[in-house]
Enzyme design. Structure first.
Site, mmCIF file in Angstrom:
data_model
loop_
_atom_site.group_PDB
_atom_site.id
_atom_site.type_symbol
_atom_site.label_atom_id
_atom_site.label_comp_id
_atom_site.label_asym_id
_atom_site.label_seq_id
_atom_site.Cartn_x
_atom_site.Cartn_y
_atom_site.Cartn_z
ATOM 1 N N ASP A 1 24.584 -35.457 -69.671
ATOM 2 C CA ASP A 1 23.260 -35.979 -70.018
ATOM 3 C C ASP A 1 22.403 -34.789 -70.428
ATOM 4 O OD1 ASP A 1 20.998 -37.746 -70.190
ATOM 5 O OD2 ASP A 1 20.352 -37.094 -68.208
ATOM 6 N N SER A 2 21.227 -35.093 -70.975
ATOM 7 C CA SER A 2 20.294 -34.016 -71.338
ATOM 8 C C SER A 2 19.753 -33.318 -70.094
ATOM 9 C CB SER A 2 19.130 -34.612 -72.120
ATOM 10 O OG SER A 2 18.469 -35.570 -71.316
ATOM 11 N N CYS B 1 23.778 -40.585 -71.469
ATOM 12 C CA CYS B 1 22.451 -40.352 -72.045
ATOM 13 C C CYS B 1 22.315 -41.350 -73.189
ATOM 14 C CB CYS B 1 22.375 -38.921 -72.565
ATOM 15 S SG CYS B 1 20.876 -38.558 -73.484
ATOM 16 N N GLU C 1 11.916 -36.820 -63.615
ATOM 17 C CA GLU C 1 12.407 -35.454 -63.341
ATOM 18 C C GLU C 1 11.491 -34.715 -62.365
ATOM 19 O OE1 GLU C 1 14.625 -32.854 -65.110
ATOM 20 O OE2 GLU C 1 15.930 -34.335 -66.032
ATOM 21 N N CYS D 1 17.352 -45.745 -70.707
ATOM 22 C CA CYS D 1 17.324 -44.293 -70.511
ATOM 23 C C CYS D 1 17.836 -44.044 -69.097
ATOM 24 C CB CYS D 1 15.903 -43.773 -70.662
ATOM 25 S SG CYS D 1 15.765 -42.004 -70.300
ATOM 26 N N HIS E 1 17.286 -41.812 -67.151
ATOM 27 C CA HIS E 1 16.283 -41.250 -66.238
ATOM 28 C C HIS E 1 15.429 -42.337 -65.568
ATOM 29 C CE1 HIS E 1 17.083 -37.320 -68.008
ATOM 30 N NE2 HIS E 1 16.321 -36.785 -67.066
HETATM 31 N N1 DGL Z 1 18.470 -39.405 -70.072
HETATM 32 C C1 DGL Z 1 18.199 -39.428 -71.480
HETATM 33 C C2 DGL Z 1 18.523 -40.812 -72.042
HETATM 34 O O1 DGL Z 1 19.177 -41.631 -71.402
HETATM 35 C C3 DGL Z 1 16.780 -39.126 -71.888
HETATM 36 C C4 DGL Z 1 16.107 -37.887 -71.518
HETATM 37 C C5 DGL Z 1 15.733 -36.992 -72.672
HETATM 38 O O2 DGL Z 1 14.771 -37.274 -73.423
HETATM 39 O O3 DGL Z 1 16.423 -36.003 -72.804
HETATM 40 O O4 DGL Z 1 18.162 -41.085 -73.163
#
Ligand code: DGL
Length: 293
Positions: free
Chosen positions: A35-36, A98, A177, A209, A211
């Site tokens: 993931d990012s 992600c 985060e 997302c 997150h």
């Molecule tokens: N976790 C990433 C997603 O599912 C998003 C976070 C980011 O913007 O890097 O898209």
């Protein structure tokens, strides 16, 4: 050692280590997840639950986070480097945990690498289609995910009659985060972001997302009890399980698996925030230089 993983001549990518799907004992190799940042740990949590015998190597690209505001070209390059690193860890499969990377790079990396690669958008769309009764589905995600139209396409592939309403909620990523889970400020931001969706008579909302799941309670409070919240982790872990068993790659390990966590910056942060995403504190994250891949 340098090897070529590409299966397309015009997309030849050099990586640092040799990789082959025909390994001595592929079933014992880990599942790679990236993931990012740390959002992908919400998917790892579900993999641990559904596949307790599998080992996971996680990579969070914390040094280049966020992906949500980046161009397709850059996200594709990042995805390639992340997968090259995971292949060096000898993974048998990759999960793109992600949504932004799945939206912009999944088809691209699937063309390049000769291993199973699973994203989170199709599983999320599948779960939403099973949950909706009135066929009106909301999707929230990063700017990149919403602008890509990937969820609308995935949902329309299942049923062209679905009405899909997207809304970018970029601040949710930073709030999650930062551990701003049950705060008033988060609630107020959620109210503002979600107000247009509340007018659309949706009965299902996809948390597009990885997150967002820690903010589920707040988002649920704002949307009200009639709206089902879908996070794709459950369905993604099911897809991982099915793919592994179809390919004969499921682990038969009896001993406790040993998981590894890597990030591209600030490994100590994982210790403070991982519990919101994984229900477990990660103390042993290792920093790597992802630009070398
Ligand atoms: N976790 C990433 C997603 O599912 C998003 C976070 C980011 O913007 O890097 O898209």
């Amino acid at each position: 050692m340098t090897s070529t993983l590409s299966i397309k001549k015009d997309l030849q990518i050099k990586t640092k280590s040799a990789y082959s799907i025909i390994d001595a004992n592929p079933i014992n190799r880990p599942i790679g997840v990236f993931d990012s940042g740390i959002g992908g740990l919400t998917v790892v949590k579900e993999i641990f639950r559904q596949l307790p015998h599998e080992e996971v190597v996680y990579f969070g690209d914390t040094g280049r986070f966020p992906y949500g505001i980046r161009s397709s070209e850059v996200i594709r390059r990042f995805a390639r480097q992340n997968i090259n690193f995971l292949l060096e860890q000898n993974v048998k499969m990759v999960v793109v945990a992600c949504n932004t990377a799945s939206a912009h790079a999944l088809d691209y990396v699937k063309q390049i690498y000769n291993i199973p690669i699973i994203g989170v958008i199709e599983p999320g769309a599948k779960a939403a289609s099973a949950a909706t009764s009135n066929k009106r589905i909301g999707v929230i995600g990063t700017e990149g995910t919403i602008a890509s139209g990937s969820y609308t396409r995935a949902l329309h592939k299942i049923n062209p009659r679905f009405k899909v309403f997207g809304m970018a909620c970029p601040l949710f990523v930073s709030l999650a985060e930062a551990g701003y889970i049950d705060k008033k400020a988060t609630y107020l931001i959620a109210e503002e972001y979600l107000a247009p969706l509340k007018k659309k008579d949706i009965d299902t909302l996809v948390l597009g997302c990885t997150h967002y799941p820690p903010l589920k309670k707040t988002i649920g409070k704002v949307m009200g009890r009639k709206v089902r919240l879908i996070d794709s982790a459950d369905e993604t872990a099911k897809a991982v399980k099915n793919t592994l068993s179809e390919m004969g790659l499921a682990s038969k390990r009896k001993s406790t698996p040993y998981h590894k966590y890597f990030v591209s910056d600030t490994p100590d942060r994982l210790e403070t925030i991982s519990k919101h995403f994984l229900d477990k504190v990660v103390k042993e994250a290792v920093k790597i230089d992802i630009t070398a891949y």
